[in-house]
Write an enzyme that holds these catalytic residues in place. Structure first.
Site, PDB file in Angstrom:
ATOM      1  CB  CYS A 183      -2.287   2.559  -5.513  1.00 53.96           C
ATOM      2  SG  CYS A 183      -3.402   1.430  -5.834  1.00 53.96           S
ATOM      3  CG  HIS A 229      -1.954  -1.080   1.050  1.00 52.29           C
ATOM      4  ND1 HIS A 229      -3.157  -0.779   0.250  1.00 52.29           N
ATOM      5  CD2 HIS A 229      -2.496  -2.108   1.703  1.00 52.29           C
ATOM      6  CE1 HIS A 229      -3.800  -1.607   0.327  1.00 52.29           C
ATOM      7  NE2 HIS A 229      -3.331  -2.549   1.278  1.00 52.29           N
TER       8      HIS A 229
END
Lengths: 211, 174
Positions: free
Chosen positions: A182, A123
């Site tokens: 991301c 993440h």
């Protein structure tokens, strides 16, 4: 009429209250978020206990293949990137539970030392791959696995669409470490990100350091 | 060239019909990594799926007896998949998914190959009980905000309502 006046006053008070509450939240994100989030991430890491079964993998140096593979969900290595002061545990697998703990290793990719593509994900929170975009070409990345230590050097980065699987080539001709998260890496903006920031690093040196 | 879905991958893995040990590794890989025709279209395993299959075969043994049993079940699964005309398992009707899930469970109960269909994908177990997860390469790795957003939203609401009530109370007492 008095009731209508009270309702209007109540509504205006409510609006003022929301305004000040929003100011408070914005102050948190811009002034305190970076300081608090590493502790939140740490809490998530220690609170969520997965199948932390640590199996010692066995490695065949001549064949450049593992003999015993770590079980899915087990921690088998530590990732170190000194240039961004990052040290993270690496787990076999990359489901949601694992990605809360640290770096996830996609099961459809090879392991360090197997002379193939290695695909790692994490993440983009502070304490995980938040500073992935600060790694520069030439920076050294070290993977300390239970069966040996492997070093890689960053070659390039790309920003790609999540559906562009050609950006994540799984091959067995050379040892290529791919780390992604991301994109964009911004603060606390919810929602699905359709792009990925990918760092490509190639293995340096032939010798496997063992502790 | 189309890529195989999870079910087709499993079908491909089990369409051996012979004892794995009787084949060389090259022959075995050739069988598994061949092109399959389903619904008039050609399908093949992706490179990452091949890695998973290679790793599974290195760890596990499939006997001739199990292969015979599996082959009969595989024929059933293939007919179901061909009836859909595509290999996109996620878009199959629930009844079809249930049918395929039942076939996978029959294989698990009657052979040493342990597999189930879960929300995360096709889950196969190695002979030592550890899992082999088959899913997609690219995951969602954005900022973890779902819990933060809910808590933040509730906090704002509570602070706002509480402040409002305090103001009202103060004004009433004046």
């Amino acid at each position: 009429m008095i009731k209508n006046v009270n309702k209007k006053k109540f509504a205006s008070n409510l609006a003022i209250s929301f305004f000040f509450a929003a100011i408070f939240v914005l102050c948190y994100y811009f002034l305190l978020e970076d300081k608090i989030m590493p502790y939140v991430s740490l809490i998530n890491t220690t609170a969520v206990r997965g199948e932390d079964i640590e199996i010692i993998a066995k490695y065949n140096i001549e064949a450049k293949r593992l003999i015993d593979y770590p079980s899915y969900g087990s921690k088998y290595a530590t990732l170190e990137i000194p240039s961004i002061n990052l040290t993270l545990p690496v787990y076999h697998g990359d489901n949601k539970k694992i990605l809360r703990l640290g770096v996830g290793h996609y099961t459809g990719s090879y392991f360090p030392g197997e002379n193939g593509s290695i695909l790692y994900a994490a993440h983009n929170n502070a304490g995980l791959f938040h500073d992935l975009d600060k790694i520069k070409v030439g920076d050294i990345i070290t993977i300390k696995a239970t069966y040996g230590t492997f070093k890689y050097q960053m070659k390039e980065y790309k920003i790609v669409k999540e559906t562009d699987l050609s950006a994540f080539p799984i091959q067995h001709d050379k040892e290529l470490l791919m780390m992604y998260t991301c994109w964009p890496i911004d603060k606390g903006i919810a929602g699905h990100k359709k792009e990925r920031y990918v760092v490509y690093a190639e293995k340096i040196g032939d010798e496997i350091e063992k502790e | 060239m189309k890529k195989l879905s999870l079910i087709a991958l499993f079908v491909g893995l089990l369409v051996l019909g012979t004892n794995v040990k009787a084949m060389t590794e090259a022959e075995l890989k050739g069988k598994l990594f061949q092109t399959f025709e389903i619904g008039g279209k050609d399908y093949t395993l992706s490179d990452d799926q091949k890695v998973i299959v290679e790793r599974y075969l290195e760890k596990n043994e499939i006997s001739e007896a199990d292969a015979d049993t599996i082959w009969a079940k595989v024929q059933k699964a293939l007919n179901v998949i061909k009836g859909q005309g595509n290999t996109n398992f996620t878009k199959y009707p629930q009844s079809v998914k249930n049918e395929l899930k039942a076939i996978v469970e029959e294989i698990s109960s009657e052979t040493k190959v342990k597999a189930t269909l879960t929300k995360e994908g096709l889950e196969v177990k190695n002979s030592d009980g550890t899992k082999v997860i088959i899913d997609t390469p690219v995951k969602r790795t954005g900022y973890e905000t779902s819990k933060t957003a809910i808590i933040a939203g509730l906090s704002i609401l509570i602070v706002a309502v509480g402040t409002c009530l305090v103001i009202k109370q103060v004004k009433t007492s004046e």
